[in-house]
Design a protein around this motif. Sequence first.
Motif, PDB file in Angstrom:
ATOM      1  N   UNK A 107     -26.387  29.666 -24.020  1.00  0.00           N
ATOM      2  CA  UNK A 107     -25.855  28.302 -24.136  1.00  0.00           C
ATOM      3  C   UNK A 107     -26.948  27.344 -24.597  1.00  0.00           C
ATOM      4  N   UNK A 108     -26.501  26.317 -25.291  1.00  0.00           N
ATOM      5  CA  UNK A 108     -27.453  25.297 -25.763  1.00  0.00           C
ATOM      6  C   UNK A 108     -27.823  24.371 -24.607  1.00  0.00           C
ATOM      7  N   UNK A 109     -29.015  23.830 -24.680  1.00  0.00           N
ATOM      8  CA  UNK A 109     -29.428  22.871 -23.651  1.00  0.00           C
ATOM      9  C   UNK A 109     -28.828  21.509 -23.997  1.00  0.00           C
ATOM     10  N   UNK A 110     -28.403  20.803 -22.961  1.00  0.00           N
ATOM     11  CA  UNK A 110     -27.808  19.484 -23.211  1.00  0.00           C
ATOM     12  C   UNK A 110     -28.885  18.475 -23.600  1.00  0.00           C
ATOM     13  N   UNK A 111     -28.443  17.406 -24.201  1.00  0.00           N
ATOM     14  CA  UNK A 111     -29.392  16.370 -24.638  1.00  0.00           C
ATOM     15  C   UNK A 111     -30.150  15.792 -23.446  1.00  0.00           C
TER      16      UNK A 111
END
Lengths: 161, 190
Positions: free
Chosen positions: A33-37
């Motif tokens: 999963x991508x890291x959130x801003x």
Amino acid sequence: MSDPITKTLQRLKEIEPSEEFKQRSLSLILDASQKSSATLLLKDIFKAFQFSGALIMASVLIFIVLGGLSVLNLKVFSPATLAGLNTTNLKEEISNVDLQIRLSEIKYYEDSTHKTGVALKTAPASSDHLDSFGIEQEAQNLDNLDSKNNSVEDLLNKLVL
Amino acid sequence: MLEEEIKYIRKAQQGDKEAFAQLYHHYLPKIYRFIYVKVSSKTEAEDLTHEVFMNTWQGIKSYTPQEFPFSSWLYRIARNEVIDFYRTTKKNIRLDLLEEDALKVPEQESFNLDQAMSVESVMSLMKSLKPEQQDVLIMRFLEDLSPDEVAAALNKSSGAVRLIQHRAINTLKELINKNVGSNNENITEA
């Protein structure tokens, strides 16, 4: 010479990753999963604080070390503040010694005056030892004591023999 | 630079896997080569390249196209990975574990410039260069990046990059000449 070098370097372009690696790596990456801003922002802030925190800690450490050394230098190592070389301390010590000597002198004079006074008071009441008659009497008493002792010794000798 | 790169980046930033795959396929060989030349091992190059693209995918939201090109950002991540790799692993070559053939002097009349200029020789000689010189040579000649792109990746001015490149080429030239000389001496002694 630089031309053959650049040509050789450009031949390094032939290096290629294997197809199997390309596919395996991509599928693994896309599964993650991508890291959130917000997480990335927090990470950046943490990094910035980490750096500034390290700088602050280093400066505090330098301040403490330098401050500590200067205090030691002034209070411990400085020749001007050493106990043996401090003039004010020495003056105080000398005045204390002087005062103590004076106090002991006063005490001695007080004691000796008192003793002399007592001796002078008692001297006329017991002046027998200065009277010649008394001295002779004492001598006779001693002789009598000796003669008594002699007779006792004679008797004892007779009994034994 | 990939066509419509900005569009793919924007989409990837929104979690579009297809868009990221496009970027991945375009930049993977370049980053892999960059790392491979620096570590000289296929498995380590693969592991580090995977890490670079994993970090890129996870942190792509923090990339701002206005700052510097995407390629420079990727090389920056790759460079940091290689630095970390060398920091954490102590690379020691044990001579007793080397095969006998590896220590043999090549059976030939003379070691000429062509052999000294072989890809393997140049790759091993590049290890003697400073890390930033290696980076500049790889980015400029293997990946054909412009001095500005290299400068952005290395956080230096483009003038400094040109200077590093000039020095790197000269040093590499000297190393190749020395290598030719010493190999010919070894052949004569044998």
